[in-house]
Design a protein around this motif. Structure first.
Motif, PDB file in Angstrom:
ATOM      1  N   GLY A  99       0.600  -1.723   0.144  1.00  0.00           N
ATOM      2  CA  GLY A  99       0.339   0.209  -0.209  1.00  0.00           C
ATOM      3  C   GLY A  99       0.537   1.263   0.254  1.00  0.00           C
ATOM      4  O   GLY A  99      -0.163   2.125  -0.081  1.00  0.00           O
ATOM      5  N   PRO A 133      -6.551  -1.743  -6.115  1.00  0.00           N
ATOM      6  CA  PRO A 133      -8.133  -1.961  -6.080  1.00  0.00           C
ATOM      7  C   PRO A 133      -8.787  -2.683  -5.290  1.00  0.00           C
ATOM      8  O   PRO A 133      -8.524  -3.781  -4.815  1.00  0.00           O
ATOM      9  CB  PRO A 133      -7.969  -2.336  -6.903  1.00  0.00           C
ATOM     10  N   ASP A 134     -10.007  -1.837  -4.718  1.00  0.00           N
ATOM     11  CA  ASP A 134     -11.208  -2.953  -4.003  1.00  0.00           C
ATOM     12  C   ASP A 134     -11.551  -4.015  -5.016  1.00  0.00           C
ATOM     13  O   ASP A 134     -11.799  -5.414  -4.146  1.00  0.00           O
ATOM     14  CB  ASP A 134     -12.482  -2.204  -3.484  1.00  0.00           C
ATOM     15  N   HIS A 135     -11.877  -4.312  -6.393  1.00  0.00           N
ATOM     16  CA  HIS A 135     -12.127  -5.311  -6.816  1.00  0.00           C
ATOM     17  C   HIS A 135     -10.824  -6.575  -6.395  1.00  0.00           C
ATOM     18  O   HIS A 135     -10.858  -7.733  -7.172  1.00  0.00           O
ATOM     19  CB  HIS A 135     -12.235  -5.446  -8.044  1.00  0.00           C
ATOM     20  N   GLU A 136      -9.166  -6.789  -6.437  1.00  0.00           N
ATOM     21  CA  GLU A 136      -8.639  -7.615  -6.614  1.00  0.00           C
ATOM     22  C   GLU A 136      -7.939  -7.400  -4.727  1.00  0.00           C
ATOM     23  O   GLU A 136      -8.343  -7.099  -3.814  1.00  0.00           O
ATOM     24  CB  GLU A 136      -7.385  -6.736  -7.134  1.00  0.00           C
ATOM     25  N   ASN A 137      -7.437  -8.731  -4.585  1.00  0.00           N
ATOM     26  CA  ASN A 137      -6.558  -9.142  -3.757  1.00  0.00           C
ATOM     27  C   ASN A 137      -4.888  -9.501  -4.101  1.00  0.00           C
ATOM     28  O   ASN A 137      -5.347 -10.132  -4.550  1.00  0.00           O
ATOM     29  CB  ASN A 137      -7.429 -10.344  -3.102  1.00  0.00           C
TER      30      ASN A 137
END
Length: 87
Positions: A45, A58-62
């Motif tokens: 981060g 991003p919120d849609h990744e991990n």
């Protein structure tokens, strides 16, 4: 979705099972692994790894941790996908 099992961590315990699959339909590897710890998430981060790309996840990744001892399993999954014309 057609998932094809590629392998499991050879040192897995009963309650831990990092695994690899090939998704034939989406032409992707699917990795199950350990959740990242806070130290790793902090490092990701706060570091710009690729110039011009957003810092962080991003919120849609991990992020998933996969043991290096699973490299042979990941190579096999990629070789199988290539053999089957997915790559």
């Amino acid at each position: 979705m057609t998932l094809r099992f590629a392998g499991v961590d050879p040192n897995t315990g009963k309650d831990e099972s990092p695994m690899v699959w090939v998704d034939d339909d989406r032409r992707e590897l699917v990795l199950q692994g350990l959740k990242p710890d806070e130290e790793l998430l902090t490092q990701i981060g706060t570091t710009e790894w690729v110039p011009g790309h957003r810092v962080g996840i991003p919120d849609h990744e991990n992020v998933t941790r996969i043991p290096l001892r699973m490299a042979q399993i990941i190579r096999k999954a990629l070789d199988d996908a290539e053999r089957d014309g997915l790559l």
